[in-house]
Design a protein around this motif. Structure first.
Motif, PDB file in Angstrom:
ATOM      1  N   ARG A 137      35.074  48.927 108.469  1.00 29.95           N
ATOM      2  CA  ARG A 137      34.402  50.220 108.626  1.00 29.95           C
ATOM      3  C   ARG A 137      33.727  50.570 107.312  1.00 29.95           C
ATOM      4  O   ARG A 137      34.370  50.517 106.262  1.00 29.95           O
ATOM      5  CB  ARG A 137      35.395  51.313 109.037  1.00 29.95           C
ATOM      6  N   ASN A 138      32.451  50.893 107.363  1.00 31.46           N
ATOM      7  CA  ASN A 138      31.675  51.227 106.171  1.00 31.46           C
ATOM      8  C   ASN A 138      31.866  50.221 105.045  1.00 31.46           C
ATOM      9  O   ASN A 138      32.025  50.589 103.890  1.00 31.46           O
ATOM     10  CB  ASN A 138      32.026  52.627 105.661  1.00 31.46           C
ATOM     11  N   GLY A 139      31.896  48.954 105.405  1.00 25.76           N
ATOM     12  CA  GLY A 139      31.983  47.922 104.380  1.00 25.76           C
ATOM     13  C   GLY A 139      33.369  47.667 103.837  1.00 25.76           C
ATOM     14  O   GLY A 139      33.532  46.885 102.904  1.00 25.76           O
ATOM     15  N   ARG A 140      34.383  48.355 104.399  1.00 23.39           N
ATOM     16  CA  ARG A 140      35.747  48.117 103.924  1.00 23.39           C
ATOM     17  C   ARG A 140      36.606  47.579 105.054  1.00 23.39           C
ATOM     18  O   ARG A 140      36.363  47.863 106.229  1.00 23.39           O
ATOM     19  CB  ARG A 140      36.381  49.417 103.425  1.00 23.39           C
ATOM     20  N   ILE A 168      26.334  50.264  99.780  1.00 25.89           N
ATOM     21  CA  ILE A 168      27.380  49.287  99.495  1.00 25.89           C
ATOM     22  C   ILE A 168      27.746  48.676 100.836  1.00 25.89           C
ATOM     23  O   ILE A 168      28.384  49.307 101.661  1.00 25.89           O
ATOM     24  CB  ILE A 168      28.601  49.966  98.852  1.00 25.89           C
ATOM     25  N   ALA A 169      27.293  47.455 101.056  1.00 27.09           N
ATOM     26  CA  ALA A 169      27.484  46.860 102.381  1.00 27.09           C
ATOM     27  C   ALA A 169      28.886  46.300 102.529  1.00 27.09           C
ATOM     28  O   ALA A 169      29.470  46.341 103.614  1.00 27.09           O
ATOM     29  CB  ALA A 169      26.437  45.783 102.631  1.00 27.09           C
ATOM     30  N   LEU A 170      29.427  45.755 101.464  1.00 26.69           N
ATOM     31  CA  LEU A 170      30.791  45.222 101.505  1.00 26.69           C
ATOM     32  C   LEU A 170      31.506  45.634 100.235  1.00 26.69           C
ATOM     33  O   LEU A 170      30.959  45.527  99.140  1.00 26.69           O
ATOM     34  CB  LEU A 170      30.778  43.689 101.585  1.00 26.69           C
ATOM     35  N   ASP A 171      32.731  46.091 100.392  1.00 27.91           N
ATOM     36  CA  ASP A 171      33.469  46.560  99.230  1.00 27.91           C
ATOM     37  C   ASP A 171      34.846  45.907  99.241  1.00 27.91           C
ATOM     38  O   ASP A 171      35.719  46.313 100.003  1.00 27.91           O
ATOM     39  CB  ASP A 171      33.555  48.097  99.304  1.00 27.91           C
ATOM     40  N   ASP A 172      34.998  44.861  98.447  1.00 27.52           N
ATOM     41  CA  ASP A 172      36.302  44.239  98.258  1.00 27.52           C
ATOM     42  C   ASP A 172      36.919  43.786  99.586  1.00 27.52           C
ATOM     43  O   ASP A 172      38.011  44.182  99.945  1.00 27.52           O
ATOM     44  CB  ASP A 172      37.233  45.231  97.534  1.00 27.52           C
ATOM     45  N   VAL A 173      36.187  42.954 100.292  1.00 25.00           N
ATOM     46  CA  VAL A 173      36.627  42.514 101.609  1.00 25.00           C
ATOM     47  C   VAL A 173      37.311  41.156 101.508  1.00 25.00           C
ATOM     48  O   VAL A 173      36.811  40.259 100.841  1.00 25.00           O
ATOM     49  CB  VAL A 173      35.428  42.425 102.576  1.00 25.00           C
ATOM     50  N   SER A 174      38.457  41.036 102.154  1.00 20.71           N
ATOM     51  CA  SER A 174      39.152  39.755 102.176  1.00 20.71           C
ATOM     52  C   SER A 174      39.401  39.332 103.618  1.00 20.71           C
ATOM     53  O   SER A 174      39.603  40.171 104.494  1.00 20.71           O
ATOM     54  CB  SER A 174      40.486  39.851 101.436  1.00 20.71           C
ATOM     55  N   LEU A 175      39.378  38.029 103.836  1.00 19.66           N
ATOM     56  CA  LEU A 175      39.501  37.508 105.192  1.00 19.66           C
ATOM     57  C   LEU A 175      40.109  36.117 105.118  1.00 19.66           C
ATOM     58  O   LEU A 175      39.705  35.306 104.287  1.00 19.66           O
ATOM     59  CB  LEU A 175      38.101  37.419 105.818  1.00 19.66           C
TER      60      LEU A 175
END
Ligand code: ATP
Ligand code: MG
Lengths: 503, 348
Positions: free
Chosen positions: A218-221, A22-29
Motif C-alpha cells: 500500500r502506497n509503496g510500503r 516515492i513508489a517503493l519504500d523499503d520493500v522486501s519480498l
C-alpha cells in the motif's frame, strides 16, 4: 506447497523514488521454490514498479536482490532473463510488426548454417502455443491477432525462458476463463518443477485459486504477507485498501428507462460483425457479453464508427444519421472508452491533463483551445472524482500506473459529457476499491439519463448494472436477455449453446 | 510557461554560444558590426541572413517531424518555387505576383505530399522522395533548362535587400517562424499535432481529424520551402533549378534534430529548431572564417555535428544527470549508504 527454508529469490529493502513520488519504500519480498506468490495492492501501490526493480527494467535506488543466495544486479530485462527470471510486464512489450514466431524466439532463435531456421522456429512456436490451447499460424504478424492472443504469446515466451522465477503482471486482465484455466495449469506444472511464480492481479478469486501466499503493498510500503490457506478475502481487501470495502449496490437498480435515443436496423460490417438490430433508450445500460473474439469490441467499434458500418441504418433521436468515423459520432454525442488502453487509448507522451481534455478539445476544433486554467480545472475535477493517483497533472500519462491510466481515459470521455457512452472493459486493471466505485458511477450516469453500452467479460459486474444483455458468439448476436431473465447462468448457457469457444 | 520554454531550449542556447565563441576565437572581429550605405555589415548579420533558407525550412519541417513524418522534397520545392517566381517576373508579372505564384506552387507541392501521406497512407519518406526526385525536373521544365536570370528590383529585394539596415531575409524567417509558433501554440493545433505524432490511432479514436492535420503540416512545409526558394533565387537574381536548395532538406532535418526534436514524432519546439538552423549556419561560418581549405568544409561540419548530437544523445545526457545527481534528493541517508554499498559491490 511446502516452503523450503531457502528462498530462490530474496529482495531486501528495495526503494524507488520518482520525481514527486516515492513508489517503493523499503520493500522486501521472499520467493520460495514451488510457490505461487500473489502481489496485491491498489492502483498505484507500486506492484509493477517492484517487478521492474527486480528485473532491472528500472534502476532501484536502494535494496539488494539475492538469487539462490547470490547477489544479482541485472541492468536490464535481458540481464534478468539470462539469470532465469522470465517476466510478462503489464504493458506487453512485444514487436507487433514481427511475426508471432519471431516474437516468441527473439534472442534465442534456432539457427542453421548461421542463419535463422525459420521453418524450425515456426514449428516449435506451434508446439509451444498449442500448450496454451492456441491454434494459430505463428508465421503471421503479431499485430494481426487480438490483444488476448498477444498476451498469451508474451506469457508463452516468458514461460519458455523462465528457469527459476516467472513473474506475471496482470496476465489475466484480457483473458477468458478458458485461457485462464490453461494458464493456471501451466503455472501448476512450473511450480511442480520448482519454479517460483509471482502473480499480480486485481481478481481476488484467482488469487485464492492459484496462490499459496500473498504480499500486500500500500502506497509503496509492505503491509504484510499472508498464507492464503488461512486468510479471507475480506481480510486481504482490508489490508489492500487500509479500510473496509463497502459493498457495491448489489441489487439491479430498477432502471427508469426513458425514450428511445438510438435505433440501429440491420446494422453491421462485412467481415467484422453480422448485421444486428438494437434499440437503446435514455437511462439504460445494454450489456454486451460473450467470449473473446465473439464480437463485443467489434459491436462497439461499429456503433462508434471506428470501424464504420457498411450496411443498415441508424437513427438518433428519430433522425437518420450516418456515422463514418469516431469524429462524426463524437459530434453526435457518442463516446467510446476502448479496450486496449495502450494502443487505442492513451497518448503516452502527452500530459495527464492533455489526455483528459483531448476528446473535448478535438470536438471543439483547433480554433477554440481550452485554456490552461480550464483544462486544469476539468482534469482536477476528474482526478478527484475518480481518485486518480498521480504526482502532477503535467506528468506524461504513460508514467501513471495501469489502473490509473484506465481511470484517466474514463475521465476523457466523461469530460465530453456524451449522451451515449460505450465502455469496452471499463474495469480492466482497476483495483477492488475503484471497481466498486466505477460500477456505482455507471449506475449514477444511467440514473442521470445517459444511455450506455458496456462490454465486459466480468459477468457478475455486467448483470449488476445492465437492464438488457446482448450475448454474442462468432461475431453474431445470438440472444437478448431482459429483466428477470438476466442471470449469470443464463448468459453462460447462451454463450456456450453451440459449444466451441473460439479465440 | 516562459520558464518551461527556456529550460527546453537551454541546450541549444549553450551550443550556439559555444559555436559563436569558436567563431570569435578563429576570427576576433566576429562581433564587429559596421553601418555603411544604410546597411549593417558584420559576421553576425551574415549568420542571421545566410541562415534564412534553412531556418524557413526547419520551421515547416518541425511540424512534419512532430507528426512522425519527414519531408525530403523541400529542396526540390525551393527549386520549383524559384523557377516559378523567375518565370513570372521575366514574363512581366511584377514581384508580388511572382511571389504569390511561387507560394501557390509551394502549396500545390505540399498538398501533393500531404495527400499521398494522409489519404493514400504512403510512408512519408517514400511519398516525399517522389517529389524530391521529380521536383528538379519540373523546375528545369519551367526554366527550360537554363539559369533564368531577372533584374526586377522588387523581387531581388526579398533576397538581397534591407529594411532598416537589416537584410530582408532575416525579417522573413523571424516573422514566419514567430507566426507559425504563435498560431500553433495559441490554438490547439500544437497539441493536436503532437497527439497524432505520438499515437495516431488513439488520437483518431479521440476524435482528432488526423487526415486534415497531416495535409496541413505538409502544406506548411511546402509554403515555407517556397518562401526559402524565392529568397535564394532573389539573392542570386536568378533561378537555377539544378542547384537551388540542393541538399538543403538534410540541413533542415539536421536543424530540427539539433533542436532536440525527436524524429519519432511528438513534442516539438519550433524555436529550438530555429536555434538549430542558426547553429548550423554558425558552424559554416567557423569553417569559412578559419580559412581552412574548402575541401575540409564538409568533413569538419560533419565532425562538429557529430559532437553536437553526441552531447545531446540520451546516453550522455543520462551520464551528465547521474554525475550531477550523485546523491538522490529524496533518499534518506541510510538508503543512500546502502545504495553506495551496492554500487561498490557490483563494481568489484
Ligand atoms: N517513471 C515514473 N515516473 C514517475 N512516477 C512513476 C513512474 N512509474 C511509476 N510511477 C508512479 O509510481 C506509482 C506506482 O506505480 P505502479 O505502476 O508500480 O503501480 P501498480 O501497483 O502497478 O498499479 P496498477 O494496479 O494500477 O497497475 C504510481 O503512483 C505511478 O504514478
Ligand atoms: Mg501495475
Amino acid at each position: 506447497m511446502s516452503t523450503t527454508p531457502e528462498p530462490v529469490l530474496q529482495a531486501t529493502g528495495v526503494s524507488k523514488f520518482f520525481p514527486g513520488a516515492i513508489a517503493l519504500d523499503d520493500v522486501s519480498l521472499s520467493l520460495y521454490p514451488g510457490e505461487v506468490h500473489a502481489l496485491l495492492g491498489e492502483n498505484g501501490a507500486g506492484k509493477s514498479t517492484l517487478i521492474k526493480c527486480l528485473t532491472g527494467a528500472y534502476k532501484r535506488d536502494a535494496g539488494t536482490i539475492l538469487l539462490d543466495g547470490k547477489e544479482i544486479d541485472p541492468r536490464d530485462p535481458q540481464g534478468s532473463l539470462a539469470l532465469g527470471i522470465g517476466t510478462v510486464y503489464q504493458e506487453v512489450n512485444l514487436l507487433s510488426n514481427m511475426t508471432v514466431a519471431e516474437n516468441l524466439f527473439l534472442g534465442w532463435q534456432p539457427m542453421r548454417h548461421g542463419m535463422i531456421n525459420n521453418r524450425e522456429m515456426v514449428k516449435r512456436s506451434k508446439e509451444v502455443l498449442s500448450g496454451f490451447g492456441l491454434d494459430i499460424d505463428p508465421s503471421q504478424l503479431l499485430s494481426s491477432y487480438s490483444i488476448a492472443i498477444q498476451q498469451v504469446v508474451a506469457i508463452a515466451r516468458a514461460v519458455e525462458l523462465a528457469g527459476k522465477v516467472l513473474i506475471l503482471d496482470e496476465p489475466t486482465a484480457s483473458l477468458d476463463r478458458e485461457e485462464i484455466d490453461l494458464l493456471f495449469s501451466v503455472v501448476r506444472k512450473l511450480t511442480e518443477r520448482g519454479l517460483a511464480v509471482v502473480f499480480i492481479t486485481h481478481f481476488l478469486d484467482q488469487v485464492f485459486e492459484i496462490s499459496d501466499r500473498a504480499t500486500i503493498l500500500r502506497n509503496g510500503r509492505i503491509v504484510g504477507t499472508r498464507e492464503l490457506a488461512n486468510a479471507t478475502q475480506t481480510e486481504i481487501v482490508t489490508m489492500m485498501l487500509g479500510r473496509q470495502l463497502e459493498e457495491a449496490k448489489k441489487e439491479r437498480g430498477k432502471a427508469v428507462i426513458g425514450e428511445t435515443i438510438l435505433e440501429l436496423k440491420n446494422y453491421g460490417r462485412r467481415g467484422t460483425i453480422e448485421p444486428f438490430d438494437m434499440i437503446l433508450h435514455k437511462g439504460e445500460v445494454i450489456g454486451l457479453a460473450g467470449l473473446l473474439g465473439s464480437g463485443r469490441s467489434e459491436t462497439a467499434g461499429v456503433i462508434f464508427g471506428s470501424t464504420p458500418a457498411d450496411q443498415g441504418t441508424a437513427t438518433l433521436n428519430g433522425e437518420a444519421i450516418k456515422i463514418d468515423s469516431p469524429r462524426s459520432s463524437i459530434h453526435l454525442g457518442f463516446g467510446l472508452c476502448p479496450e486496449d488502453r495502450k494502443t487505442d487509448g492513451i497518448v503516452g507522451d502527452l500530459s495527464v491533463r492533455e489526455n483528459i481534455i483531448l476528446s473535448l478539445q478535438a470536438r471543439r476544433g483547433w480554433t477554440r483551445p481550452i485554456s490552461r486554467a480550464k483544462a486544469e480545472k476539468i482534469a482536477e475535477d476528474y482526478v478527484k472524482k475518480l481518485d486518480i493517483r498521480l504526482a502532477s497533472l503535467d506528468m506524461p500519462i504513460r508514467l501513471l500506473s495501469g489502473g490509473n491510466q484506465q481511470k484517466a481515459l474514463l475521465a476523457r470521455w466523461l469530460a465530453t459529457e456524451p449522451d451515449i457512452l460505450i465502455l469496452d472493459e471499463p474495469t480492466r486493471g482497476i483495483d477492488v476499491g475503484a471497481h466498486a466505485e466505477i460500477i456505482e458511477l455507471i449506475q449514477t450516469l444511467r440514473e442521470q439519463g445517459m444511455a450506455l453500452i458496456v462490454a465486459s467479460s466480468e459477468l457478475e459486474e455486467l448483470i449488476t448494472y445492465s437492464s438488457r444483455i446482448v450475448v454474442l458468439r462468432d461475431r453474431r448476436q445470438v440472444k437478448e436477455l431482459q429483466g428477470d431473465e438476466i442471470s449469470i447462468g443464463a448468459i453462460v448457457r447462451s454463450i456456450a449453446e453451440e459449444g466451441g469457444a473460439q479465440l | 510557461m516562459m520558464g518551461g520554454t527556456l529550460r527546453r531550449i537551454a541546450p541549444q542556447l549553450i551550443i550556439l554560444g559555444v559555436v559563436i565563441l569558436l567563431n570569435f576565437i578563429v576570427f576576433p572581429g566576429f562581433f564587429s558590426i559596421e553601418f555603411q550605405n544604410g546597411r549593417l555589415f558584420g559576421n553576425i548579420i551574415d549568420v542571421l541572413n545566410r541562415g534564412a533558407p534553412v531556418a524557413l525550412l526547419a520551421t515547416g519541417m518541425t511540424l512534419v517531424i512532430a507528426t512522425k513524418g519527414i519531408d525530403l522534397s523541400v529542396g526540390a520545392v525551393m527549386a520549383i518555387a524559384g523557377a516559378v517566381a523567375a518565370s513570372v517576373v521575366t514574363a512581366g508579372g511584377g514581384w508580388f505576383l511572382a511571389l504569390l505564384a511561387a507560394l501557390a506552387a509551394g502549396l500545390a507541392c505540399g498538398s501533393w505530399n500531404g495527400i499521398l501521406v494522409a489519404v493514400f497512407r504512403v510512408q512519408p519518406i517514400v511519398a516525399t522522395l517522389v517529389l524530391m526526385v521529380a521536383g528538379r525536373g519540373i523546375g528545369q521544365l519551367i526554366t527550360e533548362g537554363k539559369i533564368m536570370t531577372f533584374n526586377d528590383p522588387g523581387l531581388i529585394h526579398l533576397g538581397a535587400g534591407t529594411i532598416l539596415g537589416l537584410p530582408t531575409p532575416v525579417y522573413i524567417w523571424v516573422i514566419m517562424g514567430g507566426l507559425i509558433t504563435y498560431v500553433v501554440r495559441r490554438t490547439a493545433l500544437g497539441m493536436l499535432i503532437e497527439s497524432i505524432g505520438i499515437n495516431e490511432t488513439s488520437s483518431r479514436l479521440a476524435g482528432i481529424n488526423s487526415r486534415v492535420l497531416l495535409v496541413a503540416v505538409y502544406l506548411v512545409t511546402g509554403f515555407c520551402a517556397a518562401l526559402a526558394g524565392v529568397v535564394v533565387a532573389a539573392d542570386i537574381k536568378g533561378a537555377d533549378a539544378n542547384n537551388a536548395g540542393l541538399w538543403m532538406e538534410l540541413d533542415a532535418i539536421l536543424a530540427v534534430v539539433i533542436g532536440g526534436n525527436s524524429l519519432l514524432g511528438g513534442r516539438f519546439s519550433i524555436i529550438a529548431s530555429l536555434l538549430g538552423a542558426l547553429i548550423i549556419q554558425s558552424v559554416n561560418s567557423v569553417i569559412l572564417l578559419s580559412g581552412m581549405p574548402p575541401e575540409f568544409n564538409l568533413v569538419i561540419k560533419a565532425l562538429l555535428i557529430i559532437v553536437i548530437l553526441f552531447i545531446q544523445s540520451p546516453a550522455v545526457q543520462h551520464a551528465i544527470y547521474l554525475f550531477r545527481a550523485s546523491t538522490p534528493p529524496h533518499a534518506p541517508n541510510e538508503n543512500g549508504a546502502k545504495n553506495n554499498q551496492t554500487a561498490k559491490e557490483s563494481l568489484s
